[in-house]
Design a protein around this motif. Structure first.
Motif: not given
Length: 326
Positions: A234-255
């Motif tokens: 699931v996470l590999t799919y999200l990272f490969k196919n929705h990279q920008n949204l996934t990275l935005a979520l991770l960035t927000g999570f860390m902030i």
């Protein structure tokens, strides 16, 4: 998938595992981020995705040696050997620092996470309304978790299993620290203390302590293994196919999560740990001048800068590898 490696190559893989293990102990750096920087992320994910029950069928038909080669087990073994050595050797040190020098340690963690935010955020290739909304959702969700009462009030076996199941996300997707998830769950000190007890039991040859700690570690590892298989695709799919949204979520999570590692806290309530000692249950972030005791402002800032530079240097190392085609 399997690569022809010399003994020296496997030693290098073990060293990368040591770095990943150190990252997994520290709440701020993701083991997945280290794997990404070290150039083994894709191989690690591919190896984990392929490893399933079919391994035993292949083993029965072709023998263990051929199965190990086919499923790249030498790579996994060398990598996780380094991870295990690092975790076992650092757990006691981190536990000691949490008890004796919490302000300095949290300052270091704060710098690590700020730098990780910058590093992960820079990976976003294009911005849109969806990216900003996803980032805001990540911030709100993460901040809420930091002010909520921790889920754990003790070291129950089921909770240790659940902690491993959730925290293993960090090994799959760069950007999330497994130790940081344990912090948010309220189980970081429990898991770290279990590792410390296991090491102390081995040193003292206390078999009762070894047995108790080993059981909890096995449950945690079982949770990690099951979570690894459940989340990897699931996470590999999200990272490969929705990279920008996934990275935005991770960035927000860390902030949003920065509130959790802010060094200066006021304790709102306590709980009694397994050793009968009162420890903080709920805390709120306060300004250094309102801190009860010595705020150690200069020392905390220095440690935060060191933490930030740690990630900065790792990023420079990754960039140099790409330029040199390594």
């Amino acid at each position: 998938m399997s690569q022809n490696r010399s003994l020296l190559n496997y030693a290098v893989v073990t060293l990368k595992g040591l770095a990943m293990g150190a990252a997994d102990v520290v709440p701020g750096v993701s083991g997945g981020t280290i794997a990404f920087i070290a150039g083994i992320y894709e191989e690690l994910i591919a190896t984990i995705d392929k490893l399933d029950i079919s391994f035993f069928k292949y083993w029965k038909k072709h023998g263990f040696s051929n199965a190990a080669e086919e499923y790249n087990l030498k790579f996994l073994g060398a990598l996780f050997l380094g991870v295990a050595i690092s975790i076992l050797s650092l757990a006691k040190l981190i536990t000691y620092l949490l008890e004796e020098q919490p302000l300095l340690l949290w300052g270091f963690f704060f710098g690590l996470i700020v730098a990780s935010i910058v590093y992960i955020g820079k990976q976003i290739q294009s911005y849109s309304i969806g990216v900003f909304i996803t980032g805001i959702i990540g911030i709100a969700f993460s901040y809420y978790i930091t002010i909520a009462e921790p889920l754990s009030a003790g070291a129950s076996n089921w909770f240790i299993f659940l902690s491993g199941f959730i925290a293993i996300i960090a090994m799959i997707l760069p950007g999330i620290s497994g130790s940081f998830i344990l912090l948010l769950l309220g189980s970081y000190s429990i898991v770290l203390g279990t590792v410390r007890n296991f090491v102390d039991g081995l040193i003292a040859m206390d078999f009762a302590m070894i047995k108790d700690a080993a059981l909890k570690l096995l449950l945690f590892m079982l949770g990690c293994i099951i979570g690894l298989k459940a989340f990897s695709k699931v996470l590999t799919y999200l990272f490969k196919n929705h990279q920008n949204l996934t990275l935005a979520l991770l960035t927000g999570f860390m902030i949003g999560a920065l509130n959790k590692v802010w060094p200066w806290k006021e304790v709102l309530s306590y709980r009694t740990n397994s050793h009968g000692k009162e420890v903080a249950l709920l805390e709120k972030s306060i300004l250094p001048q309102n801190f009860e005791g010595n705020p150690q402002i200069i020392a905390v800032i220095i440690l935060a800068v060191i933490g930030f530079l740690t990630i900065f240097l790792l990023e420079r190392f990754a960039n140099s590898k790409q330029k040199n085609g390594i």
